[in-house]
Structures are given as structure tokens and as C-alpha cells.
Design a protein around this motif. Structure first.
Motif, PDB file in Angstrom:
ATOM      1  N   ASP A 118      72.891  31.906  53.595  1.00 44.07           N
ATOM      2  CA  ASP A 118      73.729  32.674  54.504  1.00 44.07           C
ATOM      3  C   ASP A 118      72.968  33.841  55.131  1.00 44.07           C
ATOM      4  O   ASP A 118      73.170  34.156  56.299  1.00 44.07           O
ATOM      5  CB  ASP A 118      74.951  33.207  53.746  1.00 44.07           C
ATOM      6  CG  ASP A 118      75.857  34.041  54.639  1.00 44.07           C
ATOM      7  OD1 ASP A 118      76.541  33.458  55.488  1.00 44.07           O
ATOM      8  OD2 ASP A 118      75.854  35.284  54.486  1.00 44.07           O
ATOM      9  N   ARG A 178      68.825  28.202  55.850  1.00 47.08           N
ATOM     10  CA  ARG A 178      69.974  27.305  56.009  1.00 47.08           C
ATOM     11  C   ARG A 178      69.562  26.007  56.693  1.00 47.08           C
ATOM     12  O   ARG A 178      69.918  24.918  56.238  1.00 47.08           O
ATOM     13  CB  ARG A 178      71.083  28.001  56.794  1.00 47.08           C
ATOM     14  CG  ARG A 178      72.357  27.174  56.911  1.00 47.08           C
ATOM     15  CD  ARG A 178      73.432  27.894  57.705  1.00 47.08           C
ATOM     16  NE  ARG A 178      74.676  27.143  57.664  1.00 47.08           N
ATOM     17  CZ  ARG A 178      75.611  27.293  56.739  1.00 47.08           C
ATOM     18  NH1 ARG A 178      75.440  28.159  55.766  1.00 47.08           N
ATOM     19  NH2 ARG A 178      76.716  26.572  56.771  1.00 47.08           N
ATOM     20  N   ALA A 219      78.411  28.931  50.109  1.00 47.34           N
ATOM     21  CA  ALA A 219      77.780  29.069  51.418  1.00 47.34           C
ATOM     22  C   ALA A 219      78.795  28.923  52.542  1.00 47.34           C
ATOM     23  O   ALA A 219      78.778  29.695  53.520  1.00 47.34           O
ATOM     24  CB  ALA A 219      76.663  28.034  51.569  1.00 47.34           C
ATOM     25  N   ALA A 241      80.028  31.804  55.274  1.00 50.39           N
ATOM     26  CA  ALA A 241      79.926  31.542  56.710  1.00 50.39           C
ATOM     27  C   ALA A 241      81.267  31.641  57.429  1.00 50.39           C
ATOM     28  O   ALA A 241      81.302  31.743  58.661  1.00 50.39           O
ATOM     29  CB  ALA A 241      79.329  30.157  56.946  1.00 50.39           C
ATOM     30  N   ARG A 294      81.636  39.738  53.936  1.00 50.80           N
ATOM     31  CA  ARG A 294      81.250  38.342  53.710  1.00 50.80           C
ATOM     32  C   ARG A 294      81.438  37.930  52.246  1.00 50.80           C
ATOM     33  O   ARG A 294      81.960  36.845  51.965  1.00 50.80           O
ATOM     34  CB  ARG A 294      79.809  38.122  54.166  1.00 50.80           C
ATOM     35  CG  ARG A 294      79.599  38.414  55.637  1.00 50.80           C
ATOM     36  CD  ARG A 294      78.158  38.166  56.066  1.00 50.80           C
ATOM     37  NE  ARG A 294      77.889  36.759  56.288  1.00 50.80           N
ATOM     38  CZ  ARG A 294      78.149  36.120  57.416  1.00 50.80           C
ATOM     39  NH1 ARG A 294      78.697  36.763  58.432  1.00 50.80           N
ATOM     40  NH2 ARG A 294      77.872  34.846  57.557  1.00 50.80           N
TER      41      ARG A 294
END
Length: 262
Positions: free
Chosen positions: A82, A88, A138, A142, A167
């Protein structure tokens, strides 16, 4: 009252299945060697309770160690994926490809590398649990609310502060979803590892019962494995509800609004 309504249907279904199983085992005339009755399974578990309890302890130890390593590796890699877009693009396809490899094919290789004992068992637990933890965390990271991120940026927050304040909290529901999936797999993974690697747990108990043609003990080990998986699932569910009161309160509010109550 609501809890009783939630518990009653599965309990009733389990009782009906047990009665049906008992009826089929008695009427079919197959014999306990082929299809033991539930009473035979309970009797076998009680008669071998010392072996079974020792096996449960060993399996749960390997499961716990494997889950800790899978948790650290999965969450760490999810944070890296992330935080760094290049990671990624490079690692995400490899994570998906890794799930196409049969774990049972890897298990003998782990025994060759690490020998018989707990290390291959723990490694197999990590391999089983690592993927759902990584992918769920993850995806949760996101899916953070872009409006909150834009607000914090307008207030001068740096990237690390945004990650910590927006986040990470927004990823917790997805993280717990992956953890529930991981703990469901973990006990079965440990059993497979013990079956192949010879660690004295439920897998070895199953293997010895199979070799001794003790079908009732095989059924007992299967049900114990299922009960342990369900217990771990419920434990994670309880921890999730305690850790995320804001998430479940918002869910209830949405439910009430949909019903016109709130």
C-alpha cells in the motif's frame, strides 16, 4: 433474546444431522468400521482422551506460532504494497500466482529442508494463512475514504499521518475479515503439516488411527479439528467486536435507518 434466535437454528440443524447420521448408521448395517455412530465417536474420543488432549495441545501450539508469523508477514507486506506502488505492481501478481501452487506438493519439500517436527507444520500454517491476511489488509488499506484523505492533506498532514489516522483504521474491518478466514484454515493446515511432517499432533493422531483402521477415532479427530476452527473463528469475531465498536455501531445505525427506526 436475539442471541437465542441466532443460536437456535444451527443447533437444531446439528441435532437433526446427528440423529439422521445415527439412524443411517444403525439401519444401513454397515458396521462401526465403515460408519460409526455419533455415540461410537464420542466413546472413542473419551477412551483416547489423553492422546487426544496432548495432540490438541501440540496442534494449537503450532497453529498459534504459524498464525503469529503469518500475521506479521501478511500485515507487513500489505503495508509495503500500500505504501509503495512499485511493490504493489511487482508483488501482487506473485501473491496470486503463489496460491496456484498446491500446499500438499510443498509439504514434502519442507520436510526435506527442515526435517521432521514442528517447523514444517508451522511453515504450512504460515503458507495457508499468509495470503488471505495480506490480500484483505491490502484491499482494506486501498479502500480508504478519499474525502478524509483530502481533508487531512488540506490540513497539512503528511503521508505517515494520513496512513496512521485514516488508512489503517479503515483497513481494520477488512483485516479482521482476512483473519477470520485465516484462523479457519489454520487448524486444518497444522493437521496437514503434522500428517506429513510427523509432529505429534492431531495429524499424527489421524494417521495412526487410519493405519489402525480405527474409523471412530478418525471421525473424532475430524470433529475436534472442526470444533477448534469454529472456536478460533468465534474468538476472532469477539475480538473484532470489542476492537471496532464504531464499525458495528455504524452498521446498526444503517440497519435501523433502513427499517425506518433511526
Amino acid at each position: 433474546m436475539k442471541r437465542r434466535k441466532d443460536i437456535a437454528p444451527p443447533v437444531l440443524l446439528i441435532v437433526m444431522l446427528a440423529l439422521g447420521w445415527y439412524f443411517v448408521a444403525k439401519v444401513s448395517g454397515l458396521g462401526s468400521f465403515v460408519l460409526p455412530t455419533p455415540l461410537d465417536v464420542v466413546r472413542a474420543a473419551w477412551e483416547t482422551r489423553d492422546l487426544l488432549l496432548n495432540a490438541i495441545g501440540t496442534t494449537m501450539l503450532a497453529t498459534g506460532i504459524g498464525l503469529v508469523f503469518a500475521l506479521l508477514a501478511g500485515v507487513g507486506l500489505a503495508a509495503l504494497v500500500d505504501y509503495w506502488s512499485l511493490a504493489r505492481r511487482a508483488l501482487y501478481p506473485l501473491l496470486v500466482i503463489s496460491q496456484t501452487i498446491q500446499i500438499l506438493a510443498i509439504a514434502p519439500i519442507l520436510v526435506i529442508w527442515f526435517g521432521f517436527g514442528m517447523i514444517p507444520t508451522v511453515s504450512i500454517v504460515v503458507l495457508f494463512c499468509f495470503f488471505p491476511l495480506t490480500i484483505s489488509t491490502a484491499d482494506g488499506l486501498a479502500s480508504s475514504d478519499p474525502e478524509w484523505i483530502a481533508l487531512l492533506r488540506a490540513m497539512g498532514a503528511n503521508r505517515r499521518q494520513i496512513w496512521r489516522m485514516v488508512r489503517l483504521p479503515s483497513a481494520l474491518p477488512s483485516f479482521f475479515s482476512g483473519l477470520r478466514m485465516a484462523v479457519t484454515y489454520s487448524v486444518v493446515a497444522a493437521t496437514i503439516g503434522e500428517w506429513v511432517g510427523g509432529s505429534p499432533g492431531l495429524g499424527l493422531y489421524l494417521l495412526r488411527s487410519k493405519n489402525a483402521l480405527a474409523t471412530d477415532q478418525v471421525f473424532a479427530a475430524m470433529f475436534v479439528t472442526s470444533l477448534l476452527s469454529v472456536a478460533l473463528f468465534m474468538l476472532v469475531r469477539a475480538i473484532e467486536r470489542i476492537s471496532l465498536p464504531w464499525y458495528y455501531s455504524s452498521q446498526r445505525r444503517e440497519q435501523w435507518e433502513g427499517q425506518g427506526i433511526y
